[in-house]
Enzyme design. Structure first.
Site, short mmCIF file in Angstrom:
data_model
loop_
_atom_site.label_atom_id
_atom_site.label_comp_id
_atom_site.label_asym_id
_atom_site.label_seq_id
_atom_site.Cartn_x
_atom_site.Cartn_y
_atom_site.Cartn_z
N SER A 8 0.69 -1.13 -0.05
CA SER A 8 0.05 -0.03 0.17
C SER A 8 0.67 1.10 -0.02
O SER A 8 2.29 1.15 0.01
CB SER A 8 -0.75 -0.01 1.25
OG SER A 8 0.00 0.23 2.24
N GLY A 9 0.15 2.49 -0.16
CA GLY A 9 0.85 3.85 0.10
C GLY A 9 1.55 3.73 1.41
O GLY A 9 2.67 4.24 1.48
N HIS A 10 0.86 3.48 2.43
CA HIS A 10 1.45 3.45 3.68
C HIS A 10 2.57 2.37 3.85
O HIS A 10 3.63 2.66 4.46
CB HIS A 10 0.32 2.79 4.87
CG HIS A 10 0.76 2.52 5.94
ND1 HIS A 10 1.22 3.26 7.09
CD2 HIS A 10 0.94 1.04 6.97
CE1 HIS A 10 1.79 2.76 8.10
NE2 HIS A 10 1.38 1.54 8.05
N GLY A 64 -2.87 0.44 5.95
CA GLY A 64 -3.00 1.73 6.71
C GLY A 64 -4.57 1.65 7.27
O GLY A 64 -4.58 2.05 8.37
N HIS A 128 3.36 11.35 27.82
CA HIS A 128 3.61 10.58 29.06
C HIS A 128 2.27 9.67 29.49
O HIS A 128 1.22 10.49 29.27
CB HIS A 128 4.18 11.53 30.18
CG HIS A 128 3.23 12.32 30.74
ND1 HIS A 128 2.37 12.28 31.76
CD2 HIS A 128 3.25 13.73 30.14
CE1 HIS A 128 1.95 13.46 31.73
NE2 HIS A 128 2.04 14.26 30.97
N HIS A 137 -4.42 4.10 14.87
CA HIS A 137 -3.36 4.77 13.96
C HIS A 137 -3.69 6.18 14.42
O HIS A 137 -4.69 6.85 14.57
CB HIS A 137 -4.15 4.85 12.54
CG HIS A 137 -3.42 5.61 11.75
ND1 HIS A 137 -3.77 5.69 10.21
CD2 HIS A 137 -2.30 6.41 11.54
CE1 HIS A 137 -2.95 6.55 9.66
NE2 HIS A 137 -1.95 7.11 10.44
C1 LIG Z 1 -0.50 9.54 5.60
C2 LIG Z 1 -2.03 9.49 6.00
O1 LIG Z 1 -2.39 10.03 4.83
S1 LIG Z 1 -2.67 9.26 7.39
C3 LIG Z 1 -4.48 9.62 7.18
C4 LIG Z 1 -4.74 10.99 7.74
N1 LIG Z 1 -6.23 11.15 7.28
C5 LIG Z 1 -6.91 11.98 7.89
O2 LIG Z 1 -6.64 12.66 8.88
C6 LIG Z 1 -8.49 12.22 7.46
C7 LIG Z 1 -9.38 11.89 8.60
N2 LIG Z 1 -10.72 11.76 8.21
C8 LIG Z 1 -11.53 12.93 8.03
O3 LIG Z 1 -11.16 14.04 8.69
C9 LIG Z 1 -13.00 12.46 7.55
O4 LIG Z 1 -13.40 13.67 6.70
C10 LIG Z 1 -13.80 11.99 8.27
C11 LIG Z 1 -13.62 10.43 8.63
C12 LIG Z 1 -14.02 12.69 9.69
C13 LIG Z 1 -15.26 12.04 7.87
O5 LIG Z 1 -15.39 11.59 6.67
P1 LIG Z 1 -16.93 10.95 6.11
O6 LIG Z 1 -17.40 9.81 7.08
O7 LIG Z 1 -16.71 10.51 4.80
O8 LIG Z 1 -17.74 12.14 6.35
P2 LIG Z 1 -18.23 13.21 5.12
O9 LIG Z 1 -16.80 13.54 4.50
O10 LIG Z 1 -19.40 12.76 4.46
O11 LIG Z 1 -18.32 14.41 6.27
C14 LIG Z 1 -19.65 14.66 7.18
C15 LIG Z 1 -19.65 15.93 7.70
O12 LIG Z 1 -18.39 16.35 8.40
C16 LIG Z 1 -17.73 17.38 7.86
N3 LIG Z 1 -16.37 16.98 7.99
C17 LIG Z 1 -15.67 15.92 7.57
N4 LIG Z 1 -14.50 15.81 8.05
C18 LIG Z 1 -14.41 16.86 8.73
C19 LIG Z 1 -13.07 17.41 9.65
N5 LIG Z 1 -12.13 16.60 9.93
N6 LIG Z 1 -13.34 18.41 10.13
C20 LIG Z 1 -14.48 19.32 10.47
N7 LIG Z 1 -15.66 18.81 9.62
C21 LIG Z 1 -15.66 17.61 8.97
C22 LIG Z 1 -17.99 17.42 6.34
O13 LIG Z 1 -17.92 18.86 6.14
C23 LIG Z 1 -19.60 17.10 6.39
O14 LIG Z 1 -20.28 18.20 7.00
P3 LIG Z 1 -22.00 18.64 6.54
O15 LIG Z 1 -22.74 17.20 7.07
O16 LIG Z 1 -22.13 19.65 7.32
O17 LIG Z 1 -21.71 18.63 4.93
#
Ligand SMILES: CC(=O)SCCNC(=O)CCNC(=O)[C@H](O)C(C)(C)COP(=O)(O)OP(=O)(O)OC[C@H]1O[C@@H](n2cnc3c(N)ncnc32)[C@H](O)[C@@H]1OP(=O)(O)O
Length: 203
Positions: A8-10, A64, A128, A137
């Site tokens: 994976s990318g991870h 991931g 701590h 994760h």
């Molecule tokens: C190396 C790497 O890449 S590690 C990976 C790191 N990844 C991350 O940190 C991403 C974490 N994931 C998120 O933040 C996602 O947006 C989630 C899991 C919180 C929500 O995803 P979904 O379940 O698909 O929800 P969806 O995108 O439909 O959003 C639902 C509602 O929450 C809001 N929302 C979604 N994410 C966020 C957020 N991070 N902060 C504030 N509001 C948010 C949306 O705007 C939407 O609002 P609305 O109903 O008023 O339109």
């Protein structure tokens, strides 16, 4: 010899962690047989192929997604290894479980306990006395302040801040950039500052 599961990318970042320690990898398994190689390591076949490798082989599941990583872990018969980037800072008074990977610039402070098969991603801070269960994760740049508990399988989004003493339940998801100031129940998705529950995930 050590091996990875999941091309994976991870896994690309996991490979960098392993390289940072000048450790040697024998290759990577993945159920997708279309792969020939993965960056500069050989593709070895589907997951079940690992049964043919010697009993002293060690594995790390480099997937991931927390649920998927757990499913694959349950298919592996042999031992796991952990790996911490040589540019991470890990207290000698902390504990880190097998199958866990700690990325570059992450900090794990004294008496923090990290479970098995966790990801402590790039530049995350686990302060701590935190207690982090298996398959969690912690995404890049998240800050888990002191005495926080995080239940199995939870995903803490990038740049999240979790206030000291807070308990986050099992298989919850904390959105990127959230600020958690009170306990989070199992299976909840929480976003925003201050964090609010927007839904519950399937169990
Ligand atoms: C190396 C790497 O890449 S590690 C990976 C790191 N990844 C991350 O940190 C991403 C974490 N994931 C998120 O933040 C996602 O947006 C989630 C899991 C919180 C929500 O995803 P979904 O379940 O698909 O929800 P969806 O995108 O439909 O959003 C639902 C509602 O929450 C809001 N929302 C979604 N994410 C966020 C957020 N991070 N902060 C504030 N509001 C948010 C949306 O705007 C939407 O609002 P609305 O109903 O008023 O339109």
């Amino acid at each position: 010899m050590k091996y990875l599961f999941g091309a994976s990318g991870h896994a690309k970042v996991v490979l960098d962690v392993i390289n940072s320690n000048n450790d040697t990898l024998g290759g990577i398994f993945d159920d997708d047989t279309n792969k020939n190689s993965f960056l500069d390591i050989p593709y070895l076949g589907q997951y079940e192929k690992h049964n043919e490798f010697s009993n002293d082989s060690k594995f790390l599941v480099s997937i991931g997604d927390n649920s998927l990583r757990k499913l694959v872990v349950q298919r592996i018969k042999q031992d796991f290894f952990k790996s911490c980037h040589n540019l991470s800072i890990v207290s000698k008074y902390s504990e880190i479980g097998l199958g866990t990977v700690v990325m570059a610039n992450a900090v794990i402070n004294a008496e923090a306990s990290i479970g098995n098969h966790c990801i402590i991603n790039t530049a995350a801070v686990v302060e701590h006395d935190c207690y982090i269960e298996d398959f969690v994760h912690i995404s890049p740049n998240a800050t888990i302040t002191g005495n926080v508990t995080i239940g199995e399988g939870s995903m803490i989004g990038a740049n999240t801040v979790v206030k000291q003493g807070t308990k986050i339940g099992k298989w919850s998801i904390i959105g990127a950039g959230a600020v958690i100031i009170e306990d989070v129940p199992d299976f909840a998705t929480v976003v925003g500052n201050p964090g609010k529950i927007i839904k519950y995930n399937e169990q």
